[in-house]
Scaffold this active site. Structure first.
Site, PDB file in Angstrom:
ATOM      1  CG  ASP A   1      -0.262  -0.051   2.520  1.00 30.34           C
ATOM      2  OD1 ASP A   1       0.961   0.150   2.573  1.00 30.34           O
ATOM      3  OD2 ASP A   1      -0.942  -0.293   3.534  1.00 30.34           O
TER       4      ASP A   1
ATOM      5  CG  ASP B   1      -6.029  -5.430   2.217  1.00 27.58           C
ATOM      6  OD1 ASP B   1      -5.511  -5.078   3.288  1.00 27.58           O
ATOM      7  OD2 ASP B   1      -6.666  -4.664   1.478  1.00 27.58           O
TER       8      ASP B   1
ATOM      9  CB  CYS C   1     -11.675 -26.205   9.022  1.00 26.81           C
ATOM     10  SG  CYS C   1     -10.286 -25.123   8.572  1.00 26.81           S
TER      11      CYS C   1
ATOM     12  CB  CYS D   1      -6.612 -24.834   8.733  1.00 31.23           C
ATOM     13  SG  CYS D   1      -7.173 -24.801  10.448  1.00 31.23           S
TER      14      CYS D   1
ATOM     15  CB  CYS E   1      -9.360 -27.511  11.917  1.00 31.46           C
ATOM     16  SG  CYS E   1     -10.129 -25.918  12.293  1.00 31.46           S
TER      17      CYS E   1
ATOM     18  CG  HIS F   1      -9.571 -21.625  11.820  1.00 35.16           C
ATOM     19  ND1 HIS F   1     -10.157 -22.700  11.183  1.00 35.16           N
ATOM     20  CD2 HIS F   1     -10.575 -20.738  12.038  1.00 35.16           C
ATOM     21  CE1 HIS F   1     -11.453 -22.487  11.047  1.00 35.16           C
ATOM     22  NE2 HIS F   1     -11.737 -21.304  11.561  1.00 35.16           N
TER      23      HIS F   1
END
Length: 367
Positions: free
Chosen positions: A91, A264, A302, A304, A307, A333
């Site tokens: 940015d 974002d 999930c 991930c 998890c 997660h």
């Protein structure tokens, strides 16, 4: 940089696309984890990549103040410095001057502000922002813009929009590195006429992408959606549209239907460090007492790392004990949750059923 549209949903008009950069391909719609200070807080690059993220965002203002853009350029650029081989968006620093500096002074020349680190005075011009981002070597460079609070008058919003457009012209005059692409930023506060004018006048500077700034800064969801609805017919179809600073599931799902391709936000990792997880129907605060003996994953289904290997009870224990691992696991997660959501969105678009997907998701989502 190049953008390719793979499919446009017949039901909704939402698109699946692909951005090609020197540092990899980005499938859109996409969510970009925020690595403000050249790191997604608490996570190694390999962990971020394992969530499915193809691009991260870093912060011009923070990296200018510490460790300095010259040092990062000496290290071989931001990709090498932070050991991230995917794409990077930086940015411009305008938002941080707006949000972090209480002693800022804005003129046509640029922004003078005090450092949040030691109070020292600094000055960003459009040229300075481009110089810093060129040194960082990011793939996508954001134009220097003036952000405004949602309650200001039409006159003040127009003044800031005009200044942003003048700054954009100056940004475009700065030669970037060969792999870098400049994204103009649409401003105009919550006024439809100013937003449309800002978009139209920014288009000549947009070669492969355009951003929508100054939203999700305290206005209602209905107001934000209204602005997106107003500008949607004028967004260039041949390039990606980036809605800055948005990272909740409901905002993403609704905004994709309004033509947005990129998102974002610091929210997923920030709330993770405070013990909150993103789930299909909203949020759960794992640090709360009801989860003390809950031996299920953060979210059933999930995939991930958190998890697959840990329970709510264990992560609650870590958060309550102030152990760093708790925030790290919830960060993994939450980012994976948004990356999975974007993958589901892309699939629904490819199958021409995005409006059905959106309606089903929003009916379940409690926020």
């Amino acid at each position: 940089m190049k953008f390719e549209i793979l499919h446009t949903c017949k039901q909704s008009g939402a698109r699946v696309g692909r951005i090609y950069t020197e540092h990899g391909v980005i499938d859109t719609p996409c969510f970009m984890p925020v690595g403000t200070k050249a790191t997604v807080k608490g996570l190694a690059p390999e962990e971020v990549k394992a969530t499915g993220a193809q691009i991260v965002l870093s912060n011009t203002y923070h990296l200018y103040l510490r460790p300095g853009h010259e040092l990062i350029e000496k290290a071989g650029g931001l990709h090498k410095f932070m050991n991230w081989d995917g794409a990077i968006l930086t940015d411009s620093g305008g938002f941080q001057v707006f949000s972090l500096s209480s002693l800022r002074r804005i003129s046509d020349e640029g922004m003078e502000f005090n450092s949040f680190i030691d109070g020292s005075r600094h000055f960003f011009s459009p040229e300075k922002s481009m110089e810093i981002q060129r040194a960082l070597g990011s793939d996508i460079v954001m134009a220097f813009d003036e952000l405004t609070a949602p309650e200001i008058s039409h006159e003040k919003a127009e003044e800031a929009m005009e200044r942003t457009l003048r700054w954009l012209d100056r940004c475009s005059e700065v030669k970037l590195k060969s792999h870098q692409t400049l994204f103009p930023i649409i401003q105009g506060n919550m006024f439809d006429d100013l937003r449309i004018e800002s978009l139209k006048r920014s288009l000549p500077y947009a070669t492969c992408g355009i951003a929508i700034g100054g939203l999700s800064v305290g206005e209602s969801a209905e107001t934000m959606y209204g602005v997106l609805d107003a500008i949607a017919p004028y967004l260039p179809k041949e390039m990606p549209h980036y809605l800055m600073g948005v990272g909740t599931a409901d905002y993403i799902v609704e905004s994709v239907a309004r033509g947005v391709d990129m998102f974002d936000c610091v929210l997923p990792t920030r709330i993770a460090r405070n013990g909150t997880a993103m789930v299909r129907d909203g949020f759960i605060t794992v640090r709360n007492a009801p989860y003390a003996e809950d031996f299920t994953p953060v979210e059933e289904g999930c995939d991930c790392y958190a998890c697959k290997n840990y329970t709510r009870a264990y992560i609650r224990h870590l958060i309550k004990a102030d152990e760093i691992l708790g925030g790290r696991l919830l960060s993994v997660h939450n980012i994976r949750f948004l990356e999975r959501l974007c993958a589901e969105i892309r699939q629904a678009i490819m199958e021409d059923r995005y409006l059905d997907f959106k309606n089903e998701f929003m009916a379940q989502y409690k926020g």
